[in-house]
Scaffold this active site. Structure first.
Site, short mmCIF file in Angstrom:
data_model
loop_
_atom_site.label_atom_id
_atom_site.label_comp_id
_atom_site.label_asym_id
_atom_site.label_seq_id
_atom_site.Cartn_x
_atom_site.Cartn_y
_atom_site.Cartn_z
N LYS A 18 40.35 53.19 40.10
CA LYS A 18 39.22 52.46 39.73
C LYS A 18 37.96 52.02 40.66
O LYS A 18 36.71 51.98 40.33
CB LYS A 18 39.70 51.24 38.85
CG LYS A 18 40.48 51.48 37.79
CD LYS A 18 39.49 51.86 36.36
CE LYS A 18 40.33 52.17 35.13
NZ LYS A 18 39.30 52.55 34.12
N SER A 29 41.03 43.49 31.90
CA SER A 29 42.01 42.82 32.27
C SER A 29 42.95 43.32 33.22
O SER A 29 43.96 42.81 33.93
CB SER A 29 43.08 42.77 30.98
OG SER A 29 43.55 43.91 30.71
N GLU A 64 49.26 61.32 28.06
CA GLU A 64 49.02 60.12 27.32
C GLU A 64 50.49 59.49 26.89
O GLU A 64 51.43 60.35 26.58
CB GLU A 64 48.25 60.13 26.04
CG GLU A 64 47.02 60.34 26.23
CD GLU A 64 46.02 60.31 24.95
OE1 GLU A 64 46.65 61.09 23.95
OE2 GLU A 64 45.12 59.46 24.82
N GLY A 90 50.18 55.71 22.62
CA GLY A 90 48.50 55.81 22.70
C GLY A 90 48.15 57.25 22.82
O GLY A 90 47.53 57.48 23.54
N ASP A 115 45.76 58.59 21.32
CA ASP A 115 44.31 58.74 20.39
C ASP A 115 43.61 59.92 21.18
O ASP A 115 42.96 60.42 20.33
CB ASP A 115 43.54 57.38 20.82
CG ASP A 115 43.42 57.23 22.36
OD1 ASP A 115 44.46 56.72 22.90
OD2 ASP A 115 42.33 57.22 22.88
N SER A 131 47.91 57.52 39.33
CA SER A 131 46.33 56.70 39.32
C SER A 131 46.35 55.39 39.85
O SER A 131 45.32 54.85 39.93
CB SER A 131 45.95 56.85 37.83
OG SER A 131 46.98 56.03 36.97
#
Lengths: 316, 316
Positions: free
Chosen positions: A51, A76, A202, A206, A208, A302
């Site tokens: 990130k 968060s 995924e 989750g 999606d 990640s």
């Protein structure tokens, strides 16, 4: 539109500030998987996750006037620390909207970078609305976790570095949360090696993006219950999905138990600490989720922000 | 006598077979300690510990006739895997004497390299005697875990690589078990940087080298009860002590709780998995055991073979 050139520009912008993380190899892993596996170690990135790349790239591109006024963000998780550290590195201030029940260690880490924290009740409050209102009231630049071209371009630099180091790869496995990492990775990968397969991973709960790609449009799932908390987005981002539906070849799913197995493998054989979301690519490989199996596979690990006590629970 | 030249020769011998492990840095660690810290990551060495260096170097130096006959060794830990893998790499066979209650995973690892395992009862049997008898009966070359000049020279290559990469260091922290790693490290370090302080680290319960250096002769302590199982030797080796009493400047002691804190720090901040013995140098730094504090400190992280379930217990 985000292009390979944007990712290459981002790579120059973060050079010397972000770590050029190592690419890890393991004979044991190769033998177990039956392929050559290259792990891009973003758990060793600053703040412990990829990130930082996107946040720093986006903030670095702000005008001097914007930098003078400061940054706002909501998160968060790892994006909070990424924005807080990037702001500190660039001599500006940040206000981070975080749930009031965020673990103390994460609040301390963000505060430790000098950021102001505004808490909210995650059951009654809307973090986007609070972030947008704060940004508007105080004239701050809002840096979203993935719905931003500069954030996406920054995240793509991890894949760019990986491919520079490995040369030809047949496939690239990337964890999918909001979709920023895989969007940037796909732009970097398809741009530099057009034949590469870009495969998202995924957690089963989750799924999606898996469902959205199948439907050809963004689908919303129930708030995912999974140990992969970095991938708990119930719906793909609008911008990220517009990229991913063009460039992502496939999504594979992994169960929480398969993620735990990957965390244990990482500890036992790689001596590395990954967070659950960070290990989903490894989990997909170990679970044999790729059929046919590519010969040379890159995997973005990640992040590694899990905490010792939580890791102990997960691998016990 | 073992010399710097022996360590340099060993470095050539293991080149391309042993990993040249990375030197890890951490801004957080530097800030916490108040010094520049360079971690030599031998937990990322083949078989997960520095032991591969010494075993491979020693076996590589055997005659063709010795290699044809095969190797014997005794060890419940990392030396067993190191000899088994080295034998396999060099096309010979190995017989390893191991306690019958060795964890299944370690037995499997040794067997996986093609070695024959001979078990014994650790409460009634004498592993050295069994190893020596086997070697004599079958004409095997016995490779001891530390009492051997070629083993010591091989272990010294980790420090040699570290110093090549860092340049000047003020001090080098090395875990002390039987004393082979620190003997080789001290030869490499004092030989290439005469002013460097070589500081050994022992668990409080296994302070036999600390007491021996104070007494000027080898002292035997009660079998140490410590989580640092790689440092549970009750007395220094004869050969290793003869080197260490000349070259080691100081021994510092760490408690099991300080080792646990170091394991947690490694997980939380470094995202690395160390075994308790492997983390004692880090533990000494974090516990503030160095006074005065050197400015540039190298630390040998000696191994990472702990296992996920055991790590979970240690860091919970």
């Amino acid at each position: 539109m985000v292009t390979l050139q944007d990712v290459q520009d981002a790579a120059k912008r973060i050079e010397g500030v972000a770590h050029r993380t190592p690419v890890l190899r393991s004979r044991t892993l190769d033998a177990r998987v039956g392929a050559e596996v290259y792990l891009k170690a973003e758990h060793l990135q600053r703040i412990g996750a990829f990130k930082f790349r996107g946040a720093y790239n986006a903030i670095r591109r702000l005008t001097p006037e914007q930098l003078r006024r400061g940054i706002a963000a909501y998160s968060s998780g790892n994006h909070a620390q990424a924005v807080a550290l990037s702001a500190a590195e660039l001599g500006t201030t940040a206000v981070i909207v975080m749930p009031e029940d965020t673990p103390r260690s994460k609040l301390d880490a963000v505060a430790g970078y000098g950021a102001e924290i505004v808490t909210y009740d995650r059951y009654t409050g809307d973090r986007e609305e609070i972030g947008n209102r704060l940004a508007a009231e105080r004239g701050l630049a809002l840096i979203p976790p993935y719905e931003h071209p500069d954030v996406i371009a920054g995240q793509g630099t991890a894949a760019l570095e990986l491919l520079e180091e490995t040369g030809h790869l047949d496939a690239l496995l990337v964890p999918v949360g909001g979709g920023g990492l895989i969007a940037g990775s796909a732009i970097a990968a398809k741009g530099s090696q057009p034949g590469i397969r870009v495969i998202g991973v995924e957690p089963e709960a989750g799924n999606d993006t898996f469902l959205s790609l199948a439907a050809g449009e963004r689908v919303t799932v129930a708030v995912p219950r999974t140990i992969a908390d970095g991938q708990a987005a119930p719906t793909p981002g609008e911008l990220t999905f517009s990229i991913n539906k063009e460039l992502v070849d496939q999504i594979v799913l992994v169960s929480d138990e398969e993620i735990r197995d990957a965390l244990r493998f990482a500890v036992d054989r790689l001596k590395q600490v990954m967070e659950p979301s960070g290990a989903t690519g490894l989990a997909a490989l170990l679970a044999g989720r790729l059929d046919p199996l590519p010969a040379r596979i890159g995997v973005i690990i990640s992040g590694g922000n899990v905490g010792a006590a939580r890791l102990a629970e997960l691998i016990a």
